[in-house]
Design an enzyme around this catalytic site. Structure first.
Site, mmCIF file in Angstrom:
data_model
loop_
_atom_site.group_PDB
_atom_site.id
_atom_site.type_symbol
_atom_site.label_atom_id
_atom_site.label_comp_id
_atom_site.label_asym_id
_atom_site.label_seq_id
_atom_site.Cartn_x
_atom_site.Cartn_y
_atom_site.Cartn_z
ATOM 1 N N HIS A 161 0.824 -1.217 0.000
ATOM 2 C CA HIS A 161 0.000 0.000 0.000
ATOM 3 C C HIS A 161 0.855 1.263 0.000
ATOM 4 O O HIS A 161 0.533 2.238 -0.671
ATOM 5 C CB HIS A 161 -0.936 -0.003 1.208
ATOM 6 N N ASP A 181 9.831 -7.234 -4.469
ATOM 7 C CA ASP A 181 8.814 -7.732 -3.539
ATOM 8 C C ASP A 181 8.857 -9.258 -3.618
ATOM 9 O O ASP A 181 9.147 -9.824 -4.682
ATOM 10 C CB ASP A 181 7.421 -7.209 -3.946
ATOM 11 N N ASP A 264 13.037 6.622 10.295
ATOM 12 C CA ASP A 264 11.868 6.985 11.122
ATOM 13 C C ASP A 264 11.611 5.943 12.215
ATOM 14 O O ASP A 264 10.871 6.211 13.158
ATOM 15 C CB ASP A 264 10.635 7.077 10.200
ATOM 16 N N GLU A 269 13.015 1.950 20.427
ATOM 17 C CA GLU A 269 12.480 3.317 20.401
ATOM 18 C C GLU A 269 12.102 3.741 21.812
ATOM 19 O O GLU A 269 11.655 2.905 22.609
ATOM 20 C CB GLU A 269 11.251 3.376 19.482
ATOM 21 N N HIS A 292 9.467 8.129 14.661
ATOM 22 C CA HIS A 292 8.383 7.220 14.244
ATOM 23 C C HIS A 292 7.068 7.998 14.012
ATOM 24 O O HIS A 292 6.049 7.729 14.647
ATOM 25 C CB HIS A 292 8.172 6.110 15.296
ATOM 26 N N GLY A 294 5.950 8.567 10.706
ATOM 27 C CA GLY A 294 5.527 8.361 9.313
ATOM 28 C C GLY A 294 4.018 8.452 9.135
ATOM 29 O O GLY A 294 3.522 9.045 8.187
HETATM 30 N N1 LIG Z 1 6.669 4.717 10.027
HETATM 31 C C1 LIG Z 1 5.391 4.618 10.274
HETATM 32 O O1 LIG Z 1 4.799 5.394 11.026
HETATM 33 C C2 LIG Z 1 4.620 3.532 9.607
HETATM 34 C C3 LIG Z 1 5.218 2.342 9.282
HETATM 35 N N2 LIG Z 1 4.503 1.358 8.652
HETATM 36 C C4 LIG Z 1 5.201 0.115 8.315
HETATM 37 O O2 LIG Z 1 5.206 -0.028 6.903
HETATM 38 C C5 LIG Z 1 4.983 -1.384 6.586
HETATM 39 C C6 LIG Z 1 4.432 -1.509 5.179
HETATM 40 O O3 LIG Z 1 3.141 -0.950 5.115
HETATM 41 P P1 LIG Z 1 2.168 -1.252 3.884
HETATM 42 O O4 LIG Z 1 2.780 -0.818 2.616
HETATM 43 O O5 LIG Z 1 0.848 -0.675 4.234
HETATM 44 O O6 LIG Z 1 2.105 -2.845 3.944
HETATM 45 P P2 LIG Z 1 1.620 -3.866 2.823
HETATM 46 O O7 LIG Z 1 1.337 -5.125 3.547
HETATM 47 O O8 LIG Z 1 0.579 -3.244 1.979
HETATM 48 O O9 LIG Z 1 2.934 -4.069 1.924
HETATM 49 C C7 LIG Z 1 4.071 -4.748 2.340
HETATM 50 C C8 LIG Z 1 4.735 -5.362 1.121
HETATM 51 O O10 LIG Z 1 5.978 -5.945 1.507
HETATM 52 C C9 LIG Z 1 6.123 -7.179 0.826
HETATM 53 N N3 LIG Z 1 7.083 -8.003 1.541
HETATM 54 C C10 LIG Z 1 6.891 -8.748 2.656
HETATM 55 N N4 LIG Z 1 8.038 -9.367 3.024
HETATM 56 C C11 LIG Z 1 8.968 -8.998 2.115
HETATM 57 C C12 LIG Z 1 10.343 -9.313 1.957
HETATM 58 N N5 LIG Z 1 10.988 -10.140 2.800
HETATM 59 N N6 LIG Z 1 11.000 -8.767 0.904
HETATM 60 C C13 LIG Z 1 10.350 -7.949 0.020
HETATM 61 N N7 LIG Z 1 9.051 -7.633 0.123
HETATM 62 C C14 LIG Z 1 8.368 -8.148 1.157
HETATM 63 C C15 LIG Z 1 4.717 -7.738 0.768
HETATM 64 O O11 LIG Z 1 4.583 -8.726 -0.224
HETATM 65 C C16 LIG Z 1 3.906 -6.487 0.482
HETATM 66 O O12 LIG Z 1 3.761 -6.248 -0.899
HETATM 67 C C17 LIG Z 1 4.008 -1.851 7.688
HETATM 68 O O13 LIG Z 1 4.067 -3.241 7.871
HETATM 69 C C18 LIG Z 1 4.487 -1.111 8.902
HETATM 70 O O14 LIG Z 1 5.431 -1.910 9.580
HETATM 71 C C19 LIG Z 1 3.195 1.550 8.316
HETATM 72 C C20 LIG Z 1 2.560 2.721 8.613
HETATM 73 C C21 LIG Z 1 3.197 3.778 9.343
HETATM 74 O O1 LIG Z 2 0.891 2.042 11.386
HETATM 75 C C1 LIG Z 2 2.009 1.616 11.724
HETATM 76 O O2 LIG Z 2 2.386 0.461 11.547
HETATM 77 C C2 LIG Z 2 2.953 2.541 12.342
HETATM 78 O O3 LIG Z 2 4.109 2.245 12.417
HETATM 79 C C3 LIG Z 2 2.451 3.773 12.964
HETATM 80 O O4 LIG Z 2 2.562 3.553 14.332
HETATM 81 P P1 LIG Z 2 2.000 4.611 15.388
HETATM 82 O O5 LIG Z 2 0.498 4.505 15.373
HETATM 83 O O6 LIG Z 2 2.461 5.951 14.930
HETATM 84 O O7 LIG Z 2 2.584 4.160 16.685
#
Ligand SMILES: NC(=O)C1=CN([C@@H]2O[C@H](COP(=O)(O)OP(=O)(O)OC[C@H]3O[C@@H](n4cnc5c(N)ncnc54)[C@H](O)[C@@H]3O)[C@@H](O)[C@H]2O)C=CC1
Ligand SMILES: O=C(O)C(=O)COP(=O)(O)O
Length: 409
Positions: A161, A181, A264, A269, A292, A294
């Protein structure tokens, strides 16, 4: 509005980590007023004390719901992760206890992609370093190490996503997008999927990580991976702190193998805004360090509050587990003029037969029945005439392999 076996004012909800007020408003609008709201996460011993008494808990990425914590959570029906990541919850332990876990899989993805796009532009221009120098009174007006994004290659690891949205935005400013991926993905715009990580690392000017925390993504980027990256490349991680070996990154920055980075998320943390942030990356002017954030925008947090609180109330009111991350998904119609029994059981042969036989013996007519299973548990929902509901619940609770039984009127 449907009633639950426990009257709604007795259903205790604990919301941690300052989830948006939209969550509180959504719960209240649906009749749930017994809410304890905390701005922070809790240390494990305090969490264990508080979770004993609650039916629903809402957390973000800081609260770790380990098996030890879940053991204390005798009344817990469901967990709401007001974020995307669910790695902070022992999903399997929750499932074995019949506790459904929900999250918000999309609501903050745009916010992460926007932040990363901004970081790409700033890092390609060497702004973090110039900014830090200016704050110290130094004037570094020079084009050295300053580049346009146009024509550069962005390598995205994890094209989900967030990765896809970032790819589209990067193409809009003229970048070439390639991604790696583990799954075959529909490519958007002109993006190209490459078949192995090394190839991506060798070709990209900027690498951005968007994978979940899994055993396979632990230290996905370490010394060997940085070694094959282009001299002067940029690394961005807004996924999870375990994905990059921070010491290897610090060494690469020391030797100027990388021109900069934006990080980030960190292996460890601070638990609150009052705790010091400790990292070997603090000394580097060319690294953007963010706490953190993002997904921390007003828009994302408001939407997440509505979405996850909505999923919790729906599960509580009607039994629907649609989009649960650890539970068989059952989509259910509204309950009208009947009682609904919700039964979580170990997935073993004969459970449904036992239920149906017990109901037949007591002349309980099943108006509707819905079942979904996975390799570990089964979730069956049975609508019956309200006259029979109490005896039906008693029979259900006596079925061998029962993990939990609940009733809605
Ligand atoms: N910094 C922040 O505040 C935030 C961090 N995140 C992190 O971002 C991550 C990704 O979010 P989305 O894109 O929504 O998740 P998503 O599930 O839509 O996409 C993750 C992608 O990574 C791929 N993947 C899984 N294992 C893999 C590997 N070993 N090598 C290559 N590709 C691999 C999956 O096939 C998938 O296409 C979340 O799991 C979360 O940990 C999410 C939101 C906020
Ligand atoms: O949505 C996620 O996975 C995030 O990393 C965001 O985390 P937070 O709600 O900012 O603690």
């Amino acid at each position: 509005m449907s009633k639950v076996s426990l009257s709604k004012d007795k259903i205790k909800i604990l919301l941690l980590e300052g989830v948006h007020q939209s969550a509180v408003e959504t719960l209240k609008r649906n009749g749930y007023s017994n809410i304890e709201y905390l701005k922070t996460s809790l240390p494990e011993n305090e969490l264990i004390e508080r979770i004993k008494h609650v039916h629903f808990v809402g957390i973000r990425s800081r609260t770790h719901l380990t098996e030890t914590v879940l053991n204390a959570a005798e009344k817990l029906v469901a967990v709401g992760c007001f974020c995307i990541g669910t790695n902070q919850v022992d999903l399997d332990a929750a499932k074995r206890r019949g506790i459904a876990v929900f999250n918000a899989p999309f609501s903050n993805t745009r916010s992460v992609a926007e932040l990363v796009l901004g970081e790409i532009l700033l890092l390609l221009r060497g702004i973090p370093k110039r900014n830090a120098m200016a704050h110290r009174g130094q004037w570094f007006k020079s084009a050295i190490g300053s580049f346009e994004a146009r024509g550069k290659t962005l390598g995205i690891i994890g094209y989900g996503h967030i990765g896809t949205q970032l790819g589209i935005m990067a193409e809009n400013i003229g970048m070439k997008v390639e991604f790696y991926d583990i799954e075959d993905k529909l490519t958007l715009g002109n993006a190209q999927q490459v078949q192995n990580l090394t190839q991506l690392l060798q070709r990209a000017d900027v690498i951005s990580l968007h994978v979940p925390e899994t055993p396979q993504t632990k230290n996905l980027i370490g010394m060997a991976e940085i070694e094959v990256m282009k001299q002067g490349a940029i690394l961005i991680n807004a996924s999870r702190g375990t994905v990059v070996d921070i010491d290897a990154l610090a060494e690469a920055l020391q030797h100027e193998k990388l021109a900069g980075a934006a990080i980030d998320v960190f292996p460890v943390e601070p638990k609150s805004n009052d705790e010091e942030f400790v990292s070997p990356l603090r000394e580097f002017d060319n690294v953007i360090l963010t706490p953190h954030v993002g997904g921390s925008t007003q828009e994302a947090q408001e939407n997440i509050g509505i979405e996850v609180a909505g999923k919790l109330t729906k599960y509580s009111d009607n039994g629907s587990t649609v989009t649960a991350v650890n539970f068989p998904e059952v989509s259910l119609p509204e309950l009208s003029n009947r009682s609904r029994l919700l039964h979580v059981h170990e997935n073993r042969p004969g459970v449904l037969t036992q239920i149906n036989q017990a109901f037949a013996q007591h002349g309980i007519n099943i108006a509707a029945q819905y079942l979904q299973t996975d390799d570990c548990i089964g979730y069956v929902v049975i609508d019956v005439d309200s006259d029979h509901s109490e005896v039906a619940l008693k029979e259900l609770s006596a079925v061998e392999g029962t993990i939990r039984a609940r009733i809605l009127h």
